[in-house]
Scaffold this active site. Structure first.
Site, PDB file in Angstrom:
ATOM      1  N   ASP A 119       7.754  81.592  66.645  1.00  0.00           N
ATOM      2  CA  ASP A 119       8.603  80.622  65.957  1.00  0.00           C
ATOM      3  C   ASP A 119       8.552  80.885  64.443  1.00  0.00           C
ATOM      4  OD1 ASP A 119      10.076  77.849  66.498  1.00  0.00           O
ATOM      5  OD2 ASP A 119       8.746  77.506  64.791  1.00  0.00           O
ATOM      6  N   TRP A 120       8.262  79.862  63.619  1.00  0.00           N
ATOM      7  CA  TRP A 120       8.193  80.082  62.168  1.00  0.00           C
ATOM      8  C   TRP A 120       7.069  81.037  61.780  1.00  0.00           C
ATOM      9  CZ3 TRP A 120      10.329  79.839  57.493  1.00  0.00           C
ATOM     10  CH2 TRP A 120      11.545  79.167  57.355  1.00  0.00           C
ATOM     11  N   TRP A 160      18.725  70.106  66.840  1.00  0.00           N
ATOM     12  CA  TRP A 160      17.312  70.001  66.469  1.00  0.00           C
ATOM     13  C   TRP A 160      17.155  69.849  64.960  1.00  0.00           C
ATOM     14  CZ3 TRP A 160      12.511  68.951  66.456  1.00  0.00           C
ATOM     15  CH2 TRP A 160      11.560  69.698  65.743  1.00  0.00           C
ATOM     16  N   ASP A 246      12.379  79.689  77.470  1.00  0.00           N
ATOM     17  CA  ASP A 246      12.754  79.138  76.173  1.00  0.00           C
ATOM     18  C   ASP A 246      14.266  79.246  76.018  1.00  0.00           C
ATOM     19  OD1 ASP A 246      13.252  78.587  73.510  1.00  0.00           O
ATOM     20  OD2 ASP A 246      11.732  79.951  72.719  1.00  0.00           O
ATOM     21  N   HIS A 275       8.925  77.772  75.074  1.00  0.00           N
ATOM     22  CA  HIS A 275       8.918  78.176  73.666  1.00  0.00           C
ATOM     23  C   HIS A 275       7.494  78.328  73.138  1.00  0.00           C
ATOM     24  CE1 HIS A 275      10.331  78.545  69.570  1.00  0.00           C
ATOM     25  NE2 HIS A 275       9.585  77.516  69.200  1.00  0.00           N
TER      26      HIS A 275
END
Length: 296
Positions: A119-120, A160, A246, A275
């Site tokens: 992710d980030w 989101w 995901d 995810h």
């Protein structure tokens, strides 16, 4: 800058998270937390979490990696976990996150790193590796990407992003649980909530979705495109193992594998998981990392 610090007692007796805290104070006075387990002389594995989790995400991977002889390092990004939390959403920018993370890495003089990112953690980690390639030996991506302001954001992501900014209710533990395909025990959900005693502590978590450079005019786009170009010349080992359930990033591995030369011939896979695949399949991911690094 108003800065909040989560009380230590919020982290008492978290399931599966027994490790001692370590801290670096950055030049702007922010305190950044990290885990650092295993011999300092051992090959180092840097694990970067994403939104809105923290180093707790890697608790299932750390023990088998330690048993295999690695040094495991897992920071909490500023605004998350045991790290300090600037109180205003405007305090957080993509570049500030990059600067904080690089300053922390240089302070520890980390080298020879195997990067694991999600992710980030990928938006930051892939740029960090591309811009500091001399410090990295290989990259292992799990449900992450490096956006460059091209293409079109999915409707799910736009919803989101709006929810993160405007919803009066932003339940971190439940958000993480919704990104898995298994039921999350209440004690684990509470552990993801632990860094955030109240909504005042959630500015970084709320801001992250708005920092994703989905448009060409985003200020992060030039640096991200430069990093993407460098990844297009990355010859070191590069592996993608993604949670295939995901709905947003489960297939983001394909453009990475096609773009990065070091991905050729690697044992890429999509495995059962959502995810937050480290939460559900941490043992399996650790085994794959160990086997991959051990390949001749």
């Amino acid at each position: 800058m108003k800065v909040l610090r989560t009380p230590d007692e919020r982290f008492d007796n978290l399931p599966g998270y027994p490790w001692a805290p370590h801290y670096v104070t950055l030049k702007d006075g922010l305190r950044m937390h990290y885990l650092d387990e295993g011999p300092k002389s051992a090959p180092a594995i840097l694990m970067l979490h994403g939104e809105p989790s923290w180093s707790y995400l890697y608790r299932k991977m750390i023990p088998p990696l330690l048993a295999a002889g690695f040094r495991t390092i897992a920071p909490d990004l500023v605004g998350f976990g045991k790290s300090d939390k600037p109180a205003q959403m405007s305090d957080y920018t993509y570049q500030r996150h990059m600067d904080w993370l690089k300053e922390w890495m240089v302070a520890l003089d980390l080298r020879g790193l195997t990067l694991i990112c999600q992710d980030w953690g990928s938006l930051l980690g892939l740029r960090l590796a591309a811009e500091n390639a001399e410090r990295f030996a290989r990259i292992f991506v799990c449900n992450g990407f490096l956006p460059t302001g091209t293409g079109q954001a999915s409707r799910g992501f736009l919803v989101w992003r709006a929810f993160a900014k405007w919803s009066p209710w932003f339940p971190i533990g439940r958000i993480v649980a919704s990104g898995t395909v298994t039921d999350m025990p209440p004690a684990v959900r509470d552990a993801y909530d632990a860094p955030f005693p109240s909504s005042a502590y959630k500015a970084g978590a709320r801001q992250f979705p708005r920092l994703v450079p989905i448009n060409a005019d985003n200020p992060a786009v030039p640096a991200n495109r430069e990093a993407w170009g460098r990844l297009g010349q990355w010859q070191k080992p590069f592996l993608c193992v993604f949670g295939k359930n995901d709905p947003i990033l489960g297939r983001a591995d394909k453009p990475l594998i096609e773009h990065v030369p070091g991905a050729k011939g690697q044992p890429h896979d999509r495995i059962w998981g959502g995810h937050f695949v480290q939460e559900e399949r941490g043992d399996e991911l650790a085994k794959r990392v160990i086997d991959w690094i051990g390949r001749k």
